[in-house]
Motif scaffolding. Structure first.
Motif, PDB file in Angstrom:
ATOM      1  N   SER A 108       0.802  -1.218   0.000  1.00 25.80           N
ATOM      2  CA  SER A 108       0.000   0.000   0.000  1.00 25.80           C
ATOM      3  C   SER A 108       0.839   1.275   0.000  1.00 25.80           C
ATOM      4  O   SER A 108       2.010   1.273   0.386  1.00 25.80           O
ATOM      5  N   SER A 109       0.183   2.362  -0.397  1.00 29.17           N
ATOM      6  CA  SER A 109       0.825   3.682  -0.372  1.00 29.17           C
ATOM      7  C   SER A 109       1.024   4.196   1.044  1.00 29.17           C
ATOM      8  O   SER A 109       1.689   5.217   1.239  1.00 29.17           O
ATOM      9  N   ASP A 110       0.452   3.495   2.044  1.00 30.51           N
ATOM     10  CA  ASP A 110       0.690   3.889   3.435  1.00 30.51           C
ATOM     11  C   ASP A 110       2.055   3.399   3.930  1.00 30.51           C
ATOM     12  O   ASP A 110       2.410   3.594   5.099  1.00 30.51           O
ATOM     13  N   GLY A 111       2.832   2.746   3.035  1.00 30.07           N
ATOM     14  CA  GLY A 111       4.179   2.284   3.374  1.00 30.07           C
ATOM     15  C   GLY A 111       4.218   0.919   4.029  1.00 30.07           C
ATOM     16  O   GLY A 111       5.286   0.448   4.429  1.00 30.07           O
ATOM     17  N   MET A 112       3.074   0.254   4.136  1.00 30.71           N
ATOM     18  CA  MET A 112       2.984  -1.028   4.839  1.00 30.71           C
ATOM     19  C   MET A 112       2.735  -2.203   3.897  1.00 30.71           C
ATOM     20  O   MET A 112       2.113  -2.055   2.847  1.00 30.71           O
ATOM     21  N   LEU A 113       3.213  -3.378   4.331  1.00 30.00           N
ATOM     22  CA  LEU A 113       2.825  -4.657   3.753  1.00 30.00           C
ATOM     23  C   LEU A 113       1.963  -5.358   4.795  1.00 30.00           C
ATOM     24  O   LEU A 113       2.267  -5.309   5.988  1.00 30.00           O
ATOM     25  N   LYS A 114       0.878  -5.987   4.361  1.00 28.67           N
ATOM     26  CA  LYS A 114       0.004  -6.710   5.298  1.00 28.67           C
ATOM     27  C   LYS A 114      -0.175  -8.136   4.793  1.00 28.67           C
ATOM     28  O   LYS A 114      -0.306  -8.370   3.587  1.00 28.67           O
ATOM     29  N   ILE A 115      -0.198  -9.099   5.727  1.00 28.74           N
ATOM     30  CA  ILE A 115      -0.472 -10.488   5.366  1.00 28.74           C
ATOM     31  C   ILE A 115      -1.806 -10.883   5.993  1.00 28.74           C
ATOM     32  O   ILE A 115      -1.999 -10.749   7.208  1.00 28.74           O
ATOM     33  N   LEU A 116      -2.735 -11.349   5.145  1.00 31.50           N
ATOM     34  CA  LEU A 116      -4.073 -11.741   5.578  1.00 31.50           C
ATOM     35  C   LEU A 116      -4.191 -13.256   5.587  1.00 31.50           C
ATOM     36  O   LEU A 116      -3.734 -13.923   4.652  1.00 31.50           O
ATOM     37  N   ASP A 117      -4.792 -13.788   6.630  1.00 31.30           N
ATOM     38  CA  ASP A 117      -5.126 -15.212   6.684  1.00 31.30           C
ATOM     39  C   ASP A 117      -6.542 -15.343   6.137  1.00 31.30           C
ATOM     40  O   ASP A 117      -7.518 -14.929   6.781  1.00 31.30           O
ATOM     41  N   LEU A 118      -6.680 -15.900   4.928  1.00 31.14           N
ATOM     42  CA  LEU A 118      -7.976 -15.934   4.263  1.00 31.14           C
ATOM     43  C   LEU A 118      -8.903 -17.009   4.841  1.00 31.14           C
ATOM     44  O   LEU A 118     -10.121 -16.906   4.716  1.00 31.14           O
ATOM     45  N   LEU A 119      -8.340 -18.039   5.438  1.00 34.84           N
ATOM     46  CA  LEU A 119      -9.176 -19.080   6.039  1.00 34.84           C
ATOM     47  C   LEU A 119      -9.858 -18.570   7.296  1.00 34.84           C
ATOM     48  O   LEU A 119     -11.023 -18.851   7.550  1.00 34.84           O
ATOM     49  N   GLU A 120      -9.105 -17.806   8.084  1.00 40.67           N
ATOM     50  CA  GLU A 120      -9.677 -17.248   9.315  1.00 40.67           C
ATOM     51  C   GLU A 120     -10.317 -15.884   9.070  1.00 40.67           C
ATOM     52  O   GLU A 120     -11.050 -15.369   9.903  1.00 40.67           O
TER      53      GLU A 120
END
Length: 482
Positions: free
Chosen positions: A247-259
C-alpha cells in the motif's frame, strides 16, 4: 505482540535502481529476481553471493510491469513508452519489441502454459499475443477508461481485468467476450489477480480496501479495510491460504484468508510500496516501492501444510466445479474494522545483521526486433545459437531443446563468475567483450562486401565472354532477292 521464530523475516535488500520500483517477479527456479522501475530500466538479480546484476537498457520511459515466463526462458516487460518487450534473461539481453498499444502499457501476464501473453493499457484495451509465433492475436474492448491490470486464470480460459472506470471484468478467451462484471467500488482497483485454484479473484483498491470475490457464484466473500492508503498490489500464497498486500501507506500486510483476519503488518520501506509477490514455492516474498529498494523476505509458513493445500487445490481447476465456500474462505464478509491483534514487524528495529546486496551492475543494450499488429519481424539467432531457445514456446520444442537443456543453458549464461573470482578486472572484461562484438560486426560487413564484389566480378566476366563470342562469329548479310 512480539515476533516469534515462525514470523516473516527480512533477509536482504537489493540496491541498484535510481528511482521507484514498480514491479517485481521471481524466476520459476527461485534463483533470480526481475525488477522494473521508474528509471526506465529492467534489472535481473541473482541470489548467488557476489553475483553481478544485469541492467537491461531498451525502454524509453517508466517500466510498469515485469514477469518471467513459466519456464523462465523469457522475461516480459511493459512500459509507458507504449511498448512491450520480451527479453532473453542472459548477459546478451536480446529482446523483441511489440508495438500495438496506442498509450502507456500497464501490465504483462503470461498464461500458465506460456503460450500467450496478455497486456493491459491506458488505451482502454487488453491485447493477447501468441508467444510461439510472436504475433498479435486479438484485443478485448469494453472498458471505458484506462486498464490498470489484466491476468490469466490458472487454466488459461479466463482473463480478469481492472480499470479506472471502476469495474472489474471477466473475459472468456475462447469467444473473446466479457462474461462477468463487478463494479462494487467507491474507487477503482489498481491490481487484480486469480487465486491459485482459479475460483476467486482479489482486488487492490484505490479506496484503501482489499476484496475477495467468488466468480462461480458472483459473490463478495471478504472485504478488508486494513490500510490507510491506496492498495497498489496483492499476491496470493501458492496454498491460497494467505494474501499479501502492498500500500501507499508504506505497509505490507499479510491476511489469513481461512480465518478472515489480518495476521502481520510489515514495515520495511520508506514511503509508498508499489509491488509485492510470493515466490513460486511460497517460501519467500519480495517487495518494492518509492524508496528504490527491493526487499527480500522469508515467510516461515508451515511448508508441509502448504503442500497439502496445493494438492487439494489442483483438483479444483475446473471452472464449473461446485463451490466449496466454507472449505476455501469464510462465508461471511470480514470488514476488519477496529483494532485487531496482529504482529507488527519492523526490520529496522529487529534485524541487526541484515544482508545487503549492492552488486556490480552490468548495463546491457537491447538488440531488438519489432512486432506490430500488422507485421512480424524477427532477428535470427546468431550462428551456433540454438533456434529453439530463441523466443519459442518450450512445450513445442524438439527433444534436443528440452526444458532441462534450456534450463542448464540459461543457468550457464546467467550465473557468470563473480568479480572477485576474475583474474581480469570487470571493466576490462566488458571493454573486451564490446570490442569483440564490434569486430564481429566489421567481419560480417567485410564478408558481405567481399561476396558482393565477387558477384559483380562474376557478372562482368560473364558479359565479357558473351561479347567475345559475338565478335568471333561471322556476320551473315542478307542477300537481295532475285
Amino acid at each position: 505482540m512480539a515476533s516469534a521464530p515462525e514470523d516473516p523475516v527480512l533477509q536482504r535488500y537489493f540496491k541498484g535502481h535510481k528511482a521507484a520500483i514498480t514491479s517485481v517477479d521471481f524466476s520459476p527456479d527461485g534463483k533470480q529476481l526481475a525488477t522494473g522501475s521508474w528509471d526506465t530500466f529492467l534489472m535481473l538479480w541473482s541470489f548467488k553471493p557476489q553475483a553481478r546484476a544485469f541492467r537491461y537498457v531498451g525502454h524509453k520511459d517508466v517500466v510498469t510491469s515485469v514477469q518471467f515466463s513459466p519456464l523462465g526462458n523469457l522475461l516480459a516487460s511493459a512500459s509507458r513508452d507504449r511498448t512491450v518487450r520480451l527479453w532473453i534473461p542472459d548477459k546478451r539481453g536480446k529482446s523483441s519489441e511489440f508495438k500495438a498499444h496506442t498509450a502507456p502499457v500497464r501490465s504483462v501476464d503470461f498464461s500458465a502454459d506460456g503460450q500467450f501473453l496478455a497486456t493491459a493499457s491506458e488505451d482502454k484495451s487488453i491485447k493477447v499475443w501468441n508467444m510461439y509465433r510472436q504475433r498479435f492475436l486479438y484485443s478485448l474492448y469494453r472498458h471505458t477508461h484506462w486498464v490498470r491490470c489484466a491476468k490469466f486464470s490458472p487454466d488459461g480460459r479466463l482473463i480478469v481485468s481492472c480499470s479506472e472506470d471502476k469495474t472489474i471484468k471477466i473475459w472468456d478467451t475462447t469467444n473473446k467476450q466479457c462474461v462477468n462484471n463487478f463494479s462494487d467500488f467507491v474507487g477503482f482497483a489498481n491490481f487484480v489477480d486469480f487465486n491459485p485454484s482459479g475460483t476467486c479473484i482479489a482486488s487492490a483498491g484505490s479506496d484503501h480496501t482489499v476484496k475477495i470475490w467468488d466468480i462461480r457464484v458472483n459473490k463478495l466473500l471478504q472485504h478488508y479495510q486494513v490500510h490507510s492508503g491506496g492498495v497498489n498490489c496483492v499476491s496470493f500464497h501458492p496454498s491460497g491460504n494467505y494474501l499479501i498486500t502492498a500500500s501507499s501507506d508504506g505497509m505490507l500486510k499479510i491476511l489469513d484468508l481461512l480465518e478472515g483476519r489480518l495476521i502481520y503488518t510489515l514495515q520495511g520501506h520508506t514511503g509508498p510500496v508499489f509491488t509485492v509477490t510470493f515466490s513460486k514455492g511460497g517460501e519467500l516474498f519480495t517487495s518494492g516501492g518509492a524508496d528504490a529498494q527491493v526487499l527480500l523476505w522469508r515467510t516461515n509458513f508451515d511448508e508441509l501444510n502448504c503442500k497439502d493445500v496445493i494438492k487439494r487445490n489442483l483438483k479444483r481447476l475446473h471452472f464449473d466445479s461446485p463451490p466449496h465456500l466454507l472449505d476455501i474462505y469464510p462465508r461471511t464478509p470480514h470488514p476488519q474494522e477496529g483494532k485487531i491483534e496482529t504482529v507488527e514487524i519492523n526490520p529496522k528495529l529487529d534485524v541487526i545483521d541484515l544482508q545487503t546486496s549492492t552488486p556490480p551492475v552490468v548495463d546491457i543494450l537491447s538488440f531488438d526486433s519489432t512486432t506490430t499488429t500488422e507485421t512480424t519481424v524477427r532477428t535470427l539467432p546468431d550462428k551456433g545459437e540454438e533456434i529453439c531457445g530463441y523466443f519459442l514456446n518450450p512445450s513445442l520444442m524438439s527433444s534436443e531443446c528440452s526444458p532441462t537443456t534450456l534450463k542448464k543453458k540459461t543457468e550457464e549464461m546467467s550465473y557468470l563468475p563473480s568479480e572477485s573470482q576474475r583474474n581480469i578486472p570487470l571493466a576490462v572484461t566488458d571493454a573486451l567483450e564490446h570490442i569483440m562484438e564490434q569486430l564481429n560486426v566489421l567481419t560480417q560487413g567485410k564478408s558481405m562486401g567481399a561476396m558482393q564484389t565477387r558477384d559483380v566480378l562474376k557478372g562482368l566476366e560473364v558479359r565479357g565472354c558473351r561479347r567475345e563470342e559475338e565478335s568471333t562469329q561471322p556476320h551473315h548479310q542478307n542477300k537481295p532477292e532475285k
